[in-house]
Design a protein around this motif. Sequence first.
Motif, short mmCIF file in Angstrom:
data_model
loop_
_atom_site.label_atom_id
_atom_site.label_comp_id
_atom_site.label_asym_id
_atom_site.label_seq_id
_atom_site.Cartn_x
_atom_site.Cartn_y
_atom_site.Cartn_z
N LEU A 35 67.50 -122.38 -58.25
CA LEU A 35 67.46 -122.30 -59.72
C LEU A 35 67.67 -120.86 -60.19
CD1 LEU A 35 66.76 -123.55 -62.53
CD2 LEU A 35 64.40 -123.00 -62.05
N ALA A 38 71.10 -119.44 -59.40
CA ALA A 38 72.13 -119.81 -60.37
C ALA A 38 71.99 -118.98 -61.64
CB ALA A 38 72.04 -121.30 -60.69
N LEU A 39 70.75 -118.72 -62.06
CA LEU A 39 70.54 -117.93 -63.28
C LEU A 39 71.04 -116.50 -63.07
CD1 LEU A 39 66.96 -119.17 -64.22
CD2 LEU A 39 69.04 -119.66 -65.45
N SER A 42 74.85 -116.37 -62.95
CA SER A 42 75.41 -116.50 -64.29
C SER A 42 75.30 -115.18 -65.05
CB SER A 42 74.68 -117.59 -65.07
OG SER A 42 74.68 -118.78 -64.36
N LEU A 46 78.42 -113.22 -66.59
CA LEU A 46 78.50 -112.90 -68.03
C LEU A 46 78.59 -111.38 -68.23
CD1 LEU A 46 75.94 -115.42 -69.52
CD2 LEU A 46 78.41 -115.45 -69.79
N PRO A 126 67.24 -113.93 -79.41
CA PRO A 126 68.18 -114.46 -78.40
C PRO A 126 69.60 -114.57 -78.93
CG PRO A 126 66.18 -115.77 -78.41
CD PRO A 126 66.05 -114.77 -79.53
N ASN A 130 74.57 -111.62 -76.15
CA ASN A 130 74.29 -112.26 -74.87
C ASN A 130 73.34 -111.45 -74.01
OD1 ASN A 130 75.36 -114.73 -74.98
ND2 ASN A 130 77.30 -114.21 -73.98
N GLY A 133 70.17 -112.65 -75.17
CA GLY A 133 70.12 -114.06 -74.74
C GLY A 133 69.64 -114.16 -73.30
N ILE A 134 70.28 -113.36 -72.42
CA ILE A 134 69.90 -113.37 -71.01
C ILE A 134 68.47 -112.85 -70.84
CG2 ILE A 134 70.28 -112.04 -68.88
CD1 ILE A 134 72.11 -114.30 -68.90
N PHE A 136 65.91 -112.87 -72.94
CA PHE A 136 64.87 -113.82 -73.34
C PHE A 136 64.87 -115.07 -72.46
CE2 PHE A 136 64.91 -111.46 -77.42
CZ PHE A 136 63.54 -111.25 -77.52
N THR A 137 66.04 -115.53 -72.06
CA THR A 137 66.08 -116.76 -71.24
C THR A 137 65.45 -116.51 -69.87
OG1 THR A 137 68.13 -117.31 -72.34
CG2 THR A 137 67.57 -118.60 -70.41
N LEU A 138 65.88 -115.43 -69.21
CA LEU A 138 65.40 -115.20 -67.85
C LEU A 138 63.91 -114.82 -67.83
CD1 LEU A 138 68.21 -115.64 -66.89
CD2 LEU A 138 68.05 -113.61 -65.49
N LEU A 141 61.86 -117.92 -68.91
CA LEU A 141 61.69 -118.94 -67.87
C LEU A 141 60.72 -118.45 -66.80
CD1 LEU A 141 63.02 -121.73 -67.68
CD2 LEU A 141 64.45 -120.81 -65.89
N PRO B 225 69.00 -127.78 -58.75
CA PRO B 225 68.50 -126.66 -59.55
C PRO B 225 69.59 -125.87 -60.30
CG PRO B 225 67.33 -126.74 -57.50
CD PRO B 225 68.42 -127.74 -57.41
N PHE B 233 70.59 -123.00 -69.97
CA PHE B 233 71.52 -122.18 -70.75
C PHE B 233 72.13 -122.98 -71.91
CE2 PHE B 233 72.45 -119.17 -67.00
CZ PHE B 233 71.62 -118.21 -67.55
N THR B 242 72.13 -118.86 -78.75
CA THR B 242 72.81 -117.94 -77.84
C THR B 242 74.25 -118.42 -77.66
OG1 THR B 242 72.09 -119.24 -75.97
CG2 THR B 242 70.72 -117.37 -76.58
N PHE B 244 76.04 -118.36 -74.35
CA PHE B 244 76.36 -118.19 -72.93
C PHE B 244 77.67 -118.86 -72.57
CE2 PHE B 244 71.56 -118.18 -72.61
CZ PHE B 244 71.49 -116.81 -72.54
N LEU B 267 82.03 -121.02 -66.80
CA LEU B 267 80.77 -120.85 -66.06
C LEU B 267 80.00 -122.17 -66.00
CD1 LEU B 267 78.59 -119.10 -64.74
CD2 LEU B 267 77.80 -118.50 -67.02
#
Lengths: 199, 574
Positions: A35, A38-39, A42, A46, A126, A130, A133-134, A136-138, A141, B225, B233, B242, B244, B267
């Motif tokens: 998981l 993959a984050l 990405s 990006l 976010p 980007n 965005g990244i 706050f997302t990462l 999570l 996953p 995303f 966002t 992405f 992506l």
Amino acid sequence: MSTAVIHYIDHPHPVTGVTNSKLGVWLFIASEVMLFGALFSSYIILRIGNPAWPHGWMVLNVPLATLNTMILITSSVTMVMSWAALMMNRFDRFRLYMGLTILLGLAFMGVKGFEYSSKFHHEHFPWTDNFYGIYFTLTGLHGLHVLGGILLNLYFLVTGKRLWTRNPKMFAGRIEAAGLYWHFVDLVWIFLFPSIYLL
Amino acid sequence: MSEHNEHHELGFIRTYVFSIDHKVIGIQYAITGLLFLFFGFCLMMLMRWQLAYPGEALPLIASWFENSQMMPGGVMSPDLYNSFGAMHGTIMVFLGVVPLAVGGFGNYLVPLQIGAPDMAFPKLNAASYWSYFVGGVVMLCSFFLPGGPAQSGWTSYPPLSILASTGQTAWLIGMVFLITSSLLGSINIIVTIVQLRAKGLSFFRMPFLVWAQFVTSFLLVLAFPPLEAAAVFQLMDRVAGTSFFMPSGLVVGGMPLQVAGGGNPVLWQHLFWFLAHPEVYVLILPALGIVTEIIANNTRKPLYGYKTMVYSVLFLGFMSFIVWAHHMFMTGMGTTMSNFFQTTTMIISIPSVILITCLIITLWGGSIRFNLPMMFALAFLPMFAIGGLTGLPLGLATSDIYLHDTYYVIGHFHYVVAPGTLFALFAGIYYWYPKVTGRMMNNLLGKLHFWISFLAINGIFMPMFIQGFAGVSRRLHTPNFYAHAQAVQGTNVFMSISAWVLGAAQLFFIINFFLSLKAGKRASDNPWDATTLEWATPTPPPHGNFLQEPVVHRGPYEYSVPGKATDYIPQQVS
């Protein structure tokens, strides 16, 4: 209640050398690696596709994140201590160290919350770009994973006594499994911190 | 040991609804999966009306939709058609076949075949079923959202999926539940197989079905996953604004779109196909395991090349992680990438061919019993082979560029999944029904089900290859609008009629399923004279499975051993 006996719950399998729950947690961690893998990939894709990507240390609060890194590493130490206390048959010590682990986890979340609110205060959301965005997302999570760990540890702290008196080996096994998860969450942060804040 | 097996009386709810017995959970998975398969099939039958008779109102039920926005006067709108397409794919794959094959057959059979009393984590097992259930409910609820359910195909490609109606958000939330469910379930299966095998049951004495489930579970643990990451995303793109997956400067409906931009839609495809290619093997491998059990049993011969098959399936599982971009030859990736992925794709066909060849050689010289499960299992072989061989032109970039996103692709993967995998699952249902219920299924109804399904299903998918060569795109709502597609419009009528015949044939199965529960012939503990461990339990197996802990002395398929009186030796006999 299941009446059938399932083997290797409290003692390791003679061939594989692990209990069921330990193997299960390792597999779960393998899936979590995929998981976050993959984050992170990405994030890399990006970032290299965007020439205007800012450096983390120019826009994020590195001293606070350093403090948080230390808090989290310390909590990993106390987590091990709580398991070691059980190995030495000291339930009161377990309580102390487990309580400390939870408090350190909460402190981490508190610092995180402070960091988020100051970002919101400066109108960084976010949807700003980007990078945020990244960010706050990462970190969000990861924060959810920390929160999950805190709740899990709290559960063991509150309800642990009964299982400890009934089957100490099984309880120690559960704390070990919870510890594996907690260390993994720390490890994710160890990757997050340099790749988002420092690079 | 015996005192542990005493069965405490539990209430109805604890026994059948919130059970933690792997057999009950397996049945729950199977029933829910079958219901979703039926529902997904109904969506397809509605779509087939639109394709055969574009623009005409639905027969019989048109009056229900007089004032509906999505189906004015009973004529399907393009939006609704797209929704049905997306939901048909999602439901069939994620809510139908996988829960039936891994959740149903895996849960019920793996502990029995390895001589374990239950799964390693019974409560986690129940949690994984209920997570699947919630995911399914979320998916179904999306039909009632304003704007309808997801419309961007089962692959949910951005930017379309990010601009789509709220149903897409429900799709993503449902998927997160389904991913959680299959993660918990597959971790449970792996731990059970590694830790809880009966005494004497070494890895190379495991039935092939257990091997298939083992590899499948690893694919689920490692491949799902990344899709979860992608779903997170995409959810952020839809809910938190966002971008992405949203490129800069996107123009929608003639107007530049206001997003932060800088995202990368390709992506999503990488993350999606990193799951979805292994997912293909998640669908196929349990089916292959079921077919192997049935063919070994009904040819009364040891399986040809058991170890070769095991190594092939392991190699297949490994390779399935490095072929995903063969779905993406049209995204403009470079020739080096294309070369790599078409080479790995050709390599992965080798273990697949070995598996099928071993099964065919197993048939050689056997005294084959043509009972119901065996007929379905035998039909699996050519159907799966057609599906596999038609995949080769799609794996090569040059031919894929012509065939990409045409009906040829639909024909190819439906041959793998529908007459292939689903026939294997039907074979499994007919084969283990006596163990689960204690009754045999009716032979005549079963044969009617088999023969009509076998003819009708080829009537649906064979013409798809013709349509594909004619260049008909896979997502056309009104195919007769386009000149090049008009030439093959006749095949659409033929395919649709075949689809409805196939639907009608399933009634034989449904009647048989319920009728046999009450009126079927009583089954003995081992009605097929099989060797594997699940037949060594009472029928149906009690909570805790075995009356005493089984001890295994030999391989799984000891049929027709020279010099023995019976033509099979059960695994636990010393």
